[in-house]
Structures are given as structure tokens and as C-alpha cells.
Design a protein around this motif. Sequence first.
Motif, PDB file in Angstrom:
ATOM      1  N   VAL A 146       0.854  -1.186   0.000  1.00 42.69           N
ATOM      2  CA  VAL A 146       0.000   0.000   0.000  1.00 42.69           C
ATOM      3  C   VAL A 146       0.893   1.240   0.000  1.00 42.69           C
ATOM      4  CG1 VAL A 146      -0.187  -0.077   2.529  1.00 42.69           C
ATOM      5  CG2 VAL A 146      -1.868   1.217   1.202  1.00 42.69           C
ATOM      6  N   VAL A 151      -2.517   5.201   2.475  1.00 43.46           N
ATOM      7  CA  VAL A 151      -2.581   5.134   3.941  1.00 43.46           C
ATOM      8  C   VAL A 151      -3.195   6.420   4.488  1.00 43.46           C
ATOM      9  CG1 VAL A 151      -1.211   5.052   6.064  1.00 43.46           C
ATOM     10  CG2 VAL A 151      -0.657   3.540   4.149  1.00 43.46           C
ATOM     11  N   MET A 171      -4.777  -1.153  -3.307  1.00 45.09           N
ATOM     12  CA  MET A 171      -3.791  -1.954  -2.570  1.00 45.09           C
ATOM     13  C   MET A 171      -3.583  -3.259  -3.332  1.00 45.09           C
ATOM     14  SD  MET A 171      -5.000  -1.495   1.386  1.00 45.09           S
ATOM     15  CE  MET A 171      -6.731  -1.656   0.996  1.00 45.09           C
ATOM     16  N   VAL A 274      -7.005  -1.798  12.262  1.00 43.55           N
ATOM     17  CA  VAL A 274      -6.862  -0.586  11.450  1.00 43.55           C
ATOM     18  C   VAL A 274      -5.534   0.110  11.719  1.00 43.55           C
ATOM     19  CG1 VAL A 274      -7.886   1.671  10.918  1.00 43.55           C
ATOM     20  CG2 VAL A 274      -9.351  -0.304  11.362  1.00 43.55           C
ATOM     21  N   GLN A 276      -2.695  -1.144  12.254  1.00 46.06           N
ATOM     22  CA  GLN A 276      -1.587  -1.799  11.564  1.00 46.06           C
ATOM     23  C   GLN A 276      -1.426  -1.283  10.133  1.00 46.06           C
ATOM     24  OE1 GLN A 276       0.670  -3.828  12.767  1.00 46.06           O
ATOM     25  NE2 GLN A 276      -0.241  -3.883  14.811  1.00 46.06           N
ATOM     26  N   LEU A 277      -2.444  -0.589   9.633  1.00 43.37           N
ATOM     27  CA  LEU A 277      -2.339  -0.033   8.292  1.00 43.37           C
ATOM     28  C   LEU A 277      -1.207   0.997   8.224  1.00 43.37           C
ATOM     29  CD1 LEU A 277      -3.534   0.279   5.422  1.00 43.37           C
ATOM     30  CD2 LEU A 277      -5.068   2.019   6.359  1.00 43.37           C
ATOM     31  N   PRO A 281       1.350  -2.990   7.517  1.00 37.05           N
ATOM     32  CA  PRO A 281       0.190  -3.408   6.722  1.00 37.05           C
ATOM     33  C   PRO A 281       0.114  -4.923   6.502  1.00 37.05           C
ATOM     34  CG  PRO A 281       1.261  -1.515   5.733  1.00 37.05           C
ATOM     35  CD  PRO A 281       2.174  -1.998   6.813  1.00 37.05           C
ATOM     36  N   MET A 284      -2.151  -6.521   9.003  1.00 40.41           N
ATOM     37  CA  MET A 284      -3.416  -5.834   9.240  1.00 40.41           C
ATOM     38  C   MET A 284      -4.572  -6.832   9.389  1.00 40.41           C
ATOM     39  SD  MET A 284      -5.006  -2.650   7.089  1.00 40.41           S
ATOM     40  CE  MET A 284      -5.312  -3.633   5.622  1.00 40.41           C
TER      41      MET A 284
END
Length: 296
Positions: A146, A151, A171, A274, A276-277, A281, A284
Motif C-alpha cells: 500500500v 494510507v 492496494m 486498522v 496496523q495499516l 500493513p 493488518m
Amino acid sequence: LAQARCRELGSSACVLHTALLPSCVLAMSEGTAAGTAAGTAVPLDEAERCNAALAASLRAEAAPREREGVDLEAQSVSTLRTEGTSTPASSDTFQTRHTFKGDSRRRRCCRKRVGACSLVVLVAVAALAFFLWPRDPQWEVKKITVSQETVNGLIAAFTSTQSNGNASFPMEAVVDIENPNFLGAHAGAGSFVAKFGPYEVAQATSQPLSVRGRSPGTVSVDVVSRISPEASAVLLKAVQPDFKLTVEVTGHLPARSLGLNVKVSLECSVLVDVLQLVSDPDNMIIGHNCSYHISL
């Protein structure tokens, strides 16, 4: 001659004719002596009458015994005929018993063959069911690629109700798949939708994939997230306080195995972290629970 006949008839007949024997013997002796002295034949009337009387008496005595002998002979013949007649019946009975035993053996043999065939069929069906029964594949997100722009846009969508509903956030995910089935398959491009309640939050398309039986595989998935202002307001409340969110993913893909074309549908509950985005990622997706359906 009379004595010999007496011996043939038995002792009782000899006793009955003892009185006749001396006169017959005397007459026969005198006649024979007279004829010899004169040199001529002397009539033997007396001897002949005596012999005739003796013979008649002996025949009268012998008749009952002869009739008895005839009766015994007839009875013997009748018995033999009866036995001869009954022999085929015994033979028929033996043949009937032999036939019955043969039929019984054939029936037992047929039952054994039917039982053996049934057992073979059951084993074959069980083996086919074991090897061909479809098993659910296992998957895990290995990597999510991503951009920083994506992000930032997603963070704004989750934290602000003023987000642009027309914005798209692309993504790319790489998913590891494990095929537990004994048969390999070729999967075509799949189409999936992720929703939170009535709101659509992402669409995904998987690339075609071929995987062998009881082997792993890797598939690339293109994901595009679109979050409307209405969905953003709902998501902002839903992620608090731990910023974890459960979305429902549904979709289908075509597959082919053993020359048979099928359609595989799935329904998954996916737990998303969320936060962890921003930091990681790839991690996630922290959990999922899926069910699969196959149709022609």
C-alpha cells in the motif's frame, strides 16, 4: 424209486406210505421171478397197480408242497417287483435330496458373492468419498502493498466524516493458499466484496491460479477501497476504542477439476486491525473465519 421219492418228500410222507411198500415190492419180485423161470414175460398187473397207487398217493402229498412252492415263488417275484418298483422312488428321493442340497449350496454361494460384491462396492465408495470429497482450503495474507497516499486517505476516511466519497484507495495483497484436497484444480479470476453492515468498504479481484493436490499456492489479489461519507461516520464509531473492525467478505470464483467446471462461493468474517495499516500493513488482517460452497 418209492424210497427215493419218500426222501424227496420228507419223513412224514415215508411214514404214510410204509404200508404200501411191502406189497409193491413183493408183487414186483414175484413177477420178475416167474418171468425169469418160464423164459417168458409175466404180466405185472399187480405191481403196476401198486406203483400207480403209490405214485398217485405221492402226487397227492406233493401237490400242497408244490403249490406252496409256487406261492412262495410268486411272493418272491412280487416282492422283487415291489422292490424293483420302489427303487426308482428311492432313486428319485436321492436325486431330489441331491438337487435340494445343490440348490442350497448355490444359494449360499450366491449370497456370499452378493455379500462380497456389496463389500467391494462399499469400500470403493468410501475410498472415492475420502479422496474426492472437497475440503476447505486454508489461506493467509502474506503481504499487503500500500502506498503512503493510500494510507493517509484511509486514515482520513476512518477519522473524519468530511472525506471525499469518490476517492479510491488501491492496494495489492499476496495470499498464500493451501490445497488440502487430493485433486488439483485451476481457479479462474475471482470477484469479492467487503462490507461493514450495509456499507461497502472494498472490492477485490483475485488472479487465476493453478494448484496441485495437497500442495500450496500463491495468488495475487488487487484491492480497491472506497469509503463513502455515510460509511465513514459509522466506521469512526465502530473502530473505537481498540481500532479493530470486523468486515464481511463474500465472493465467488470459477474452478475446474477432473474436467468438471464448478463455481466456488465463499463467505468470510475478517478481523482487521486498522492501526496496523500505518505501522505494519502485512499484519493488518489478524483473523478470519470462512465457509465455502460448490455448485455446478
